[in-house]
Design a protein around this motif. Structure first.
Motif, PDB file in Angstrom:
ATOM      1  N   PHE A  29     -27.579  -0.829   5.705  1.00 24.71           N
ATOM      2  CA  PHE A  29     -28.785  -1.262   6.397  1.00 24.71           C
ATOM      3  C   PHE A  29     -28.595  -2.722   6.806  1.00 24.71           C
ATOM      4  N   VAL A  30     -28.682  -2.993   8.107  1.00 27.67           N
ATOM      5  CA  VAL A  30     -28.597  -4.353   8.631  1.00 27.67           C
ATOM      6  C   VAL A  30     -30.003  -4.764   9.041  1.00 27.67           C
ATOM      7  N   LEU A  31     -30.517  -5.834   8.455  1.00 26.04           N
ATOM      8  CA  LEU A  31     -31.923  -6.227   8.592  1.00 26.04           C
ATOM      9  C   LEU A  31     -32.055  -7.470   9.460  1.00 26.04           C
ATOM     10  N   ASP A  32     -32.964  -7.383  10.442  1.00 29.81           N
ATOM     11  CA  ASP A  32     -33.164  -8.488  11.372  1.00 29.81           C
ATOM     12  C   ASP A  32     -34.606  -8.436  11.867  1.00 29.81           C
ATOM     13  N   GLY A  33     -34.972  -9.393  12.724  1.00 24.49           N
ATOM     14  CA  GLY A  33     -36.274  -9.357  13.362  1.00 24.49           C
ATOM     15  C   GLY A  33     -37.412  -9.914  12.533  1.00 24.49           C
ATOM     16  N   THR A  34     -37.098 -10.506  11.400  1.00 23.01           N
ATOM     17  CA  THR A  34     -38.131 -11.082  10.546  1.00 23.01           C
ATOM     18  C   THR A  34     -37.516 -12.198   9.718  1.00 23.01           C
ATOM     19  N   GLY A  35     -38.343 -13.004   9.103  1.00 24.86           N
ATOM     20  CA  GLY A  35     -37.850 -14.094   8.274  1.00 24.86           C
ATOM     21  C   GLY A  35     -37.440 -13.612   6.891  1.00 24.86           C
ATOM     22  N   PRO A  36     -37.024 -14.535   6.019  1.00 24.78           N
ATOM     23  CA  PRO A  36     -36.573 -14.169   4.672  1.00 24.78           C
ATOM     24  C   PRO A  36     -37.605 -13.378   3.886  1.00 24.78           C
ATOM     25  N   ALA A  37     -38.888 -13.709   4.016  1.00 24.37           N
ATOM     26  CA  ALA A  37     -39.908 -12.982   3.259  1.00 24.37           C
ATOM     27  C   ALA A  37     -39.986 -11.533   3.711  1.00 24.37           C
ATOM     28  N   GLY A  38     -39.903 -11.302   5.022  1.00 22.77           N
ATOM     29  CA  GLY A  38     -39.945  -9.933   5.534  1.00 22.77           C
ATOM     30  C   GLY A  38     -38.729  -9.136   5.121  1.00 22.77           C
ATOM     31  N   ILE A  39     -37.573  -9.777   5.119  1.00 24.52           N
ATOM     32  CA  ILE A  39     -36.359  -9.085   4.677  1.00 24.52           C
ATOM     33  C   ILE A  39     -36.458  -8.737   3.199  1.00 24.52           C
ATOM     34  N   GLU A  40     -36.981  -9.640   2.405  1.00 24.64           N
ATOM     35  CA  GLU A  40     -37.162  -9.369   0.979  1.00 24.64           C
ATOM     36  C   GLU A  40     -38.105  -8.189   0.775  1.00 24.64           C
ATOM     37  N   THR A  41     -39.164  -8.120   1.571  1.00 20.39           N
ATOM     38  CA  THR A  41     -40.089  -6.986   1.478  1.00 20.39           C
ATOM     39  C   THR A  41     -39.376  -5.675   1.756  1.00 20.39           C
ATOM     40  N   ARG A  42     -38.497  -5.657   2.736  1.00 19.30           N
ATOM     41  CA  ARG A  42     -37.772  -4.434   3.085  1.00 19.30           C
ATOM     42  C   ARG A  42     -36.747  -4.065   2.019  1.00 19.30           C
ATOM     43  N   ILE A  43     -36.134  -5.049   1.437  1.00 25.64           N
ATOM     44  CA  ILE A  43     -35.194  -4.759   0.354  1.00 25.64           C
ATOM     45  C   ILE A  43     -35.938  -4.198  -0.859  1.00 25.64           C
ATOM     46  N   ARG A  44     -37.126  -4.731  -1.139  1.00 29.94           N
ATOM     47  CA  ARG A  44     -37.924  -4.191  -2.244  1.00 29.94           C
ATOM     48  C   ARG A  44     -38.328  -2.741  -1.961  1.00 29.94           C
ATOM     49  N   ALA A  45     -38.646  -2.441  -0.707  1.00 32.52           N
ATOM     50  CA  ALA A  45     -39.013  -1.065  -0.359  1.00 32.52           C
ATOM     51  C   ALA A  45     -37.827  -0.121  -0.545  1.00 32.52           C
ATOM     52  N   LEU A  46     -36.639  -0.560  -0.135  1.00 32.81           N
ATOM     53  CA  LEU A  46     -35.441   0.250  -0.346  1.00 32.81           C
ATOM     54  C   LEU A  46     -35.177   0.439  -1.836  1.00 32.81           C
ATOM     55  N   ARG A  47     -35.370  -0.625  -2.607  1.00 31.85           N
ATOM     56  CA  ARG A  47     -35.158  -0.536  -4.053  1.00 31.85           C
ATOM     57  C   ARG A  47     -36.148   0.430  -4.694  1.00 31.85           C
ATOM     58  N   ALA A  48     -37.410   0.384  -4.250  1.00 27.56           N
ATOM     59  CA  ALA A  48     -38.415   1.294  -4.788  1.00 27.56           C
ATOM     60  C   ALA A  48     -38.059   2.735  -4.472  1.00 27.56           C
ATOM     61  N   ALA A  49     -37.597   2.985  -3.243  1.00 24.35           N
ATOM     62  CA  ALA A  49     -37.197   4.346  -2.875  1.00 24.35           C
ATOM     63  C   ALA A  49     -35.998   4.800  -3.701  1.00 24.35           C
ATOM     64  N   ALA A  50     -35.083   3.878  -3.991  1.00 24.51           N
ATOM     65  CA  ALA A  50     -33.886   4.232  -4.751  1.00 24.51           C
ATOM     66  C   ALA A  50     -34.195   4.586  -6.194  1.00 24.51           C
ATOM     67  N   SER A  51     -35.378   4.218  -6.688  1.00 24.08           N
ATOM     68  CA  SER A  51     -35.744   4.540  -8.064  1.00 24.08           C
ATOM     69  C   SER A  51     -36.213   5.985  -8.221  1.00 24.08           C
ATOM     70  N   ASP A  52     -36.377   6.695  -7.112  1.00 23.40           N
ATOM     71  CA  ASP A  52     -36.787   8.099  -7.154  1.00 23.40           C
ATOM     72  C   ASP A  52     -35.681   8.928  -7.798  1.00 23.40           C
ATOM     73  N   ARG A  53     -35.999   9.629  -8.859  1.00 26.62           N
ATOM     74  CA  ARG A  53     -34.983  10.407  -9.576  1.00 26.62           C
ATOM     75  C   ARG A  53     -34.373  11.484  -8.706  1.00 26.62           C
ATOM     76  N   ALA A  54     -35.113  11.932  -7.682  1.00 23.69           N
ATOM     77  CA  ALA A  54     -34.576  12.960  -6.790  1.00 23.69           C
ATOM     78  C   ALA A  54     -33.377  12.448  -5.984  1.00 23.69           C
ATOM     79  N   LEU A  55     -33.232  11.124  -5.885  1.00 25.35           N
ATOM     80  CA  LEU A  55     -32.130  10.542  -5.122  1.00 25.35           C
ATOM     81  C   LEU A  55     -30.975  10.093  -6.013  1.00 25.35           C
TER      82      LEU A  55
END
Length: 218
Positions: A149-175
């Protein structure tokens, strides 16, 4: 070099809405900029990756008319380990979708990883002792490509938010099975351009406190 026998997405219809056209043009430019970064990095490091090794929007069916279509499919041969071939699905995000929608792509790729096509009507099923049906991606790749995933179009706070969302999705045991077998990494475009894709600028979605090179061993 092997090439996947996959049909590419048809060219999009003319976009009438100027805002949508501008967003798509911006996205296309960022995808191209990302591909050039890998190309230049390979040349600097003595690796092999050519313009035709950056393939746009390759169609990977999931059945029932659904499909996974990465922004790009990357082939990259390293000079180390006897010239290992690396492959990656690349998703470029310019903050035009919500973080949850971006993170939902993990589920789509996990489905592709497990997808086994239904038997073709009229074709005999494997007899006892013969090989059973296998995942569709194995017809094209010896290993399931990494997911970047290459992240752009937002500042550091927005990128951090997207990384947290990816991390939350990765915690799903189904994955868990998918993530155990497939490296999934995220990096801000600005870091990728500054240090080069081979630099340790990538954050594993399961360990976002670490930074690793994208071609690290599985």
């Amino acid at each position: 070099m092997e090439w996947p026998e996959l049909r590419q997405r048809r060219p999009p219809k003319l976009v009438a809405d100027r805002t949508a056209a501008r967003l798509r043009a911006g996205h296309s430019l960022t995808v191209t900029e990302t591909g050039l970064a890998f190309l230049q990095d390979a040349r600097r490091g003595g690796d092999e990756s050519r313009p035709l090794d950056w393939i746009l929007e390759v169609h990977h069916p999931l059945g029932s008319g659904e499909a996974v279509i990465p922004d790009a499919l990357l082939y990259y041969r390293t000079r180390e380990d006897g010239g290992s071939m690396l492959r990656a699905f690349v998703e470029v995000d310019r903050a035009t979708m919500g973080p949850e929608r971006l993170a939902a792509k993990l589920t789509s790729y996990a489905r592709l990883h497990d997808y086994i096509p239904a038997p073709i009507p009229g074709r005999p099923r494997p007899a006892a002792g013969q090989q059973f049906l296998e995942e569709d991606w194995r017809r094209h790749y010896p290993l399931f490509p990494r997911l970047l995933f290459v992240l752009d179009g937002t500042g550091p706070a927005g990128i951090e938010t997207r990384i947290r969302a990816l991390r939350a999705a990765a915690s799903d045991r189904a994955l868990s099975g998918f993530l155990r077998n497939v490296p999934v990494l995220a990096a801000p475009l600005v870091d990728l351009l500054r240090g080069g894709p081979s630099a340790p600028v990538w954050l594993p979605v399961q360990h976002p406190d670490r930074r690793v090179p994208w071609g690290q061993s599985r």
